[in-house]
Scaffold this active site. Structure first.
Site, PDB file in Angstrom:
ATOM      1  N   ASN A 113       0.826  -1.204   0.000  1.00 55.67           N
ATOM      2  CA  ASN A 113       0.000   0.000   0.000  1.00 55.67           C
ATOM      3  C   ASN A 113       0.869   1.267   0.000  1.00 55.67           C
ATOM      4  O   ASN A 113       1.255   1.781   1.044  1.00 55.67           O
ATOM      5  CB  ASN A 113      -0.918  -0.041   1.232  1.00 55.67           C
ATOM      6  CG  ASN A 113      -1.987   1.010   1.154  1.00 55.67           C
ATOM      7  OD1 ASN A 113      -1.814   2.041   0.501  1.00 55.67           O
ATOM      8  ND2 ASN A 113      -3.105   0.752   1.826  1.00 55.67           N
ATOM      9  N   HIS A 165       2.455   1.964 -22.265  1.00 52.73           N
ATOM     10  CA  HIS A 165       2.087   3.367 -22.056  1.00 52.73           C
ATOM     11  C   HIS A 165       1.052   3.783 -23.106  1.00 52.73           C
ATOM     12  O   HIS A 165       1.226   3.482 -24.292  1.00 52.73           O
ATOM     13  CB  HIS A 165       3.338   4.250 -22.144  1.00 52.73           C
ATOM     14  CG  HIS A 165       3.012   5.670 -21.874  1.00 52.73           C
ATOM     15  ND1 HIS A 165       2.721   6.138 -20.615  1.00 52.73           N
ATOM     16  CD2 HIS A 165       2.868   6.734 -22.703  1.00 52.73           C
ATOM     17  CE1 HIS A 165       2.430   7.417 -20.676  1.00 52.73           C
ATOM     18  NE2 HIS A 165       2.514   7.798 -21.926  1.00 52.73           N
TER      19      HIS A 165
HETATM   20  C1  GAR Z   1      -3.756   1.382 -19.829  1.00 55.55           C
HETATM   21  O1  GAR Z   1      -4.277   2.280 -20.782  1.00 55.55           O
HETATM   22  C2  GAR Z   1      -2.245   1.545 -19.715  1.00 55.55           C
HETATM   23  O2  GAR Z   1      -1.627   1.865 -20.935  1.00 55.55           O
HETATM   24  C3  GAR Z   1      -2.147   2.712 -18.764  1.00 55.55           C
HETATM   25  O3  GAR Z   1      -3.151   2.477 -17.806  1.00 55.55           O
HETATM   26  C4  GAR Z   1      -4.226   1.748 -18.422  1.00 55.55           C
HETATM   27  C5  GAR Z   1      -4.487   0.535 -17.566  1.00 55.55           C
HETATM   28  O4  GAR Z   1      -5.604  -0.164 -18.019  1.00 55.55           O
HETATM   29  N1  GAR Z   1      -0.850   2.798 -18.156  1.00 55.55           N
HETATM   30  C6  GAR Z   1      -0.276   3.939 -17.845  1.00 55.55           C
HETATM   31  O5  GAR Z   1      -0.796   5.029 -18.026  1.00 55.55           O
HETATM   32  C7  GAR Z   1       1.100   3.798 -17.209  1.00 55.55           C
HETATM   33  N2  GAR Z   1       1.688   5.073 -17.034  1.00 55.55           N
HETATM   34  P1  GAR Z   1      -5.885  -1.646 -17.489  1.00 55.55           P
HETATM   35  O6  GAR Z   1      -5.779  -1.597 -15.979  1.00 55.55           O
HETATM   36  O7  GAR Z   1      -7.294  -1.904 -17.945  1.00 55.55           O
HETATM   37  O8  GAR Z   1      -4.870  -2.550 -18.122  1.00 55.55           O
END
Ligand code: GAR
Length: 266
Positions: A61, A159
């Site tokens: 956490n 990303h």
């Molecule tokens: C996704 O769009 C991923 O690319 C992004 O969070 C989302 C998670 O979706 N990641 C970032 O922004 C990392 N900096 P999910 O939990 O449904 O896989």
């Protein structure tokens, strides 16, 4: 088919990428096995996906660690091998590189959390750690303890933007608000900066006049699931290596960049 790689995953939210990876392991599209799902967030809905597939889960956490440090910094126990100056000299999460109190407390709290993550992960040896919507930056403390074999990158991230544009926490939002006509997603190895590591794969989509932020996220996520699983399979097939490139620019300056080279299938 060769040996399966062991994959650990870290998530912060809903875990649709995690699900795509678990499904691809189960269907054989990835020659791999998911060995743990960890989260910085006890409420991450994606943890249930791990439980459903009988994959061990754990939570560190971060929020409560950061709050405890703010309340009583001297009460927080630092890892034995914590070396603030070493981490400060390596990290490039903060562009001005000044070791302000804010930067020091960021590094310290994150390293405390990272030591706990490493402790949890110890029970589940892994070849590759995939960040699947994990919304925390790692410090060199964590990265150096995962990437112990020189030249072997073991932390992968997805990303929601075409890097190096729009690093940070809201890739699709930043792409949309900027008025881009193309959006996309990027899979890369994690280095000491924010979303700055060697790029493994990218996929792009068109942004039309009638698109909204929601429709962009929907298009992007579908591409993410496909791209992420394919990039992980490249690791399973042993087809990725990183190479240090050096270029002389027109003004005589030398540009150095570590890039990913993808080998043809055997
Ligand atoms: C996704 O769009 C991923 O690319 C992004 O969070 C989302 C998670 O979706 N990641 C970032 O922004 C990392 N900096 P999910 O939990 O449904 O896989």
């Amino acid at each position: 088919m060769g040996k399966k790689i062991s994959i650990g995953a870290l998530i912060s939210g809903g875990g649709t990428n995690l699900q795509a990876i678990i499904d691809a392991c189960e269907s054989g599209m990835i020659d791999g096995k998911m060995v743990f799902v960890g989260s910085d967030n006890p409420d991450a809905r994606g943890l249930e996906r791990g439980v459903k597939h009988k994959i061990p889960t754990f939570v560190v956490n971060y929020k409560s660690i950061i709050q405890d440090y703010k309340k009583e910094p001297e009460q927080v126990i630092l890892p034995d091998d914590f070396d603030l100056n070493d981490i400060l000299s390596k990290q490039h999460l903060f562009s001005d590189n000044a070791a302000t109190e804010k930067v020091k407390s960021f590094i310290t709290t994150r390293a405390v959390a990272e030591a706990k993550l490493l402790e949890e992960m110890k029970s589940y040896p892994f070849d590759l750690l995939v960040l699947a919507g994990f919304m925390r930056n790692f410090t060199p403390y964590f990265i150096d303890r995962v990437n112990t074999d020189p030249g072997v990158q073991r932390i992968m991230n997805i990303h929601p933007a075409l890097l190096p544009s729009f690093p940070g926490v809201d890739g699709y939002g930043d792409t949309f608000r900027y008025g881009c006509k193309v959006g996309g997603c990027t899979v890369h190895f994690v280095d000491y900066g924010e979303d700055s590591g060697p790029i493994i794969g990218q996929k792009a989509f068109q942004i039309n006049e009638d698109d909204t932020l929601d429709s962009i996220k929907e298009k992007g996520l579908k591409l993410e699931w496909d791209l992420y699983t394919k990039c992980i399979q490249l690791v399973a097939q042993g087809r990725l290596k990183t190479v240090k490139m050096s270029y002389t620019l027109k003004n005589g300056k030398i540009l150095q960049r570590t890039v990913v080279k993808i080998a043809q299938p055997a």
